[in-house]
Design an enzyme around this catalytic site. Structure first.
Site: not given
Ligand code: ADQ
Length: 456
Positions: A155, A358
């Protein structure tokens, strides 16, 4: 047992609710419900003695959880996974904290989980293993003589060869990878980085049809950009209809939604917003920035500083620019429910997604899905988010260049409806074509098509 075999998903955490929420979790849940199978992951509980698998749910598919001991949680999860692999794969070798004991726990948990899987797996089952916590899992399973099809999805970004050079396990990494049949990465850029490294720094060779060979194993590396459930998000955003009582409708809203993580570029974002405030046209209505960033992994050393740094930056931007009835940055450390986030996306005129690195960044896609097509907002997106490879309707920025990020904020706030709509439509088309169902199905189809290699 069906001809196709069951699907066995392995991920670090397993959902504990009967009907889980969140795009990825829902997609895996649905894939398992339709095919039948097993989801294996850690329960999130830390215990004294390692035990076996516990059944959490057993309906259309089975959820099996294992507990981690305190030493495993510290060494495997906080240590090797989040203090070595996460920083290194996000190009932050300066933050890695290498400890032989942590590495032993990482290998130990992978070997233990392999044993637990071996107890439940059947010959035609297909394994789909997720993320950096389980890089060596297939290699451990192969040691046990299992020749099932095994797919892996990373991921987070694939590291550059120079990042890998700083990895204690750089010699083992090619063999961990070659133990899978299919390696799924988020972007073409990740695939290029992976193939460049395999070709340049390892004994792997190209074979027919883009496949690679190392040791006696053949494997494929491909990109499968992860998507979201577009309609579910759009519906949630429409329903949520957020009103922020002290934010008049003529006041512009700039939004950031992230886990508090050094990879997300939050200090650069605050600095850019401060620069925008200094250069902005004072005749235009105020623009308020809401940044939602709940702390994560607080027990990891590198995460402690970023929180203090952001609070101090928000304080200093507000101190310099606030007026009696206006606070420029609102920094929320509380996590918000998904439907509130969806409503905020829809209300926001601009969304800032400016990570330094990311894998994909789903916030970028969720923001696009949540917009009102008649009057959509503008996405400002870092080149370094995986999503940048797909969302060419965004205003692209280099997060290290805070002056041009400030200019992009200004450009976004002034953008006319015609341009906003054209940009939004092109992004919406891409996120619809490559939504979460497309992602799950195309990965699993591709895994199913890999020739099964019998262990000699
Ligand atoms: P993450 O680093 O967690 O995931 P991201 O893809 O931006 O990053 O977010 C995942 C989920 O968390 C999203 O559905 C978002 O809405 C939710 N989220 C994030 N911040 C939040 C907040 N402050 N309050 C509520 N909800 C929040 C990892 C990788 C990413 C990749 C994903 C999926 O780092 O690059 O996109 O896995 O593969």
């Amino acid at each position: 047992m069906s001809q196709q075999g069951r699907l066995i998903v392995v991920s670090n955490r397993i959902p504990t609710e009967a009907a889980p929420s969140g795009g990825l979790v829902v997609a895996l849940h649905e894939a398992l419900e339709s095919r039948g199978g097993i989801w294996i992951g850690s329960s999130g509980q830390v215990v004294d003695e390692p035990g076996g698998l516990k059944t959490l749910a057993d309906d259309k598919y089975t959820r099996l959880a294992f507990d981690l001991t305190k030493a495993e949680h510290e060494g495997f999860y906080l240590g090797y996974a989040n203090s070595v692999l996460w920083p290194l794969f996000h190009h932050r070798a300066d933050l890695i904290d290498v400890d032989q004991g942590d590495r032993d726990q990482y290998m130990g948990v992978n070997a233990r989980v392999a044993q637990l899987i071996a107890e439940v797996i059947e010959p035609n089952d297909v394994l789909w293993i997720h993320d950096y916590h389980f890089l060596p899992l297939a290699a451990e399973l192969r040691k046990l003589g299992l020749d099932n099809r095994m797919g892996y999805f990373l991921h987070i970004p694939f590291p550059n060869p120079s990042d890998i050079a700083a990895l204690p396990d750089r010699k083992q990494l090619p063999h961990w990878i070659a133990a899978y049949d299919l390696i799924g990465l988020q972007t073409q850029r990740d695939v290029s980085a992976c193939l460049e490294w395999l070709r340049g720094d390892t004994a792997a060779e190209f074979t027919l049809r883009g496949r690679m060979k190392l040791d006696t194993r053949h494997f494929e590396v491909r990109s499968f950009p992860i998507g979201i459930d577009v309609d579910a998000f759009r519906d949630a955003a429409e329903r949520a209809d957020i009103t922020i009582t002290d934010l008049p409708t003529n006041q512009k809203l700039i939004l950031g939604v992230d886990r508090l993580d050094y990879s997300k570029g939050l200090p650069n974002r605050f600095e850019a917003f401060g620069k925008y405030l200094s250069m902005r046209d004072k005749n235009l209505p105020h623009a308020t920035m809401i940044q939602v960033a709940p702390p994560s992994r607080e027990d990891v050393e590198a995460y402690k500083d970023i929180r203090v740094q952001l609070e101090s930056m928000a304080g200093s931007v507000n101190g310099e620019h606030a007026e009696l009835d206006w606070t420029p940055i609102r920094y929320l450390r509380r996590p918000l429910p998904r439907d509130v986030v969806a409503g905020l996306y829809r209300r926001a005129d601009v969304c800032l997604v400016t990570p330094l690195a990311d894998g994909m960044n789903l916030v970028a896609k969720e923001y696009v899905a949540a917009q009102d097509g008649a009057d959509p907002g503008v996405l400002i997106l870092s080149h370094f988010a995986g999503a940048a490879e797909q969302l060419d309707g965004a205003l692209m920025v280099n997060p290290y260049d805070t002056v041009s990020m400030a200019e992009a904020i200004d450009q976004a706030l002034k953008m006319d409806l015609h341009e906003r709509r054209a940009r939004w439509l092109s992004m919406m088309q891409v996120i619809r074509e490559t939504d979460i169902d497309w992602w799950t199905n195309s990965f699993l189809r591709s895994l199913q098509n890999q020739p099964q290699m019998r262990v000699a």
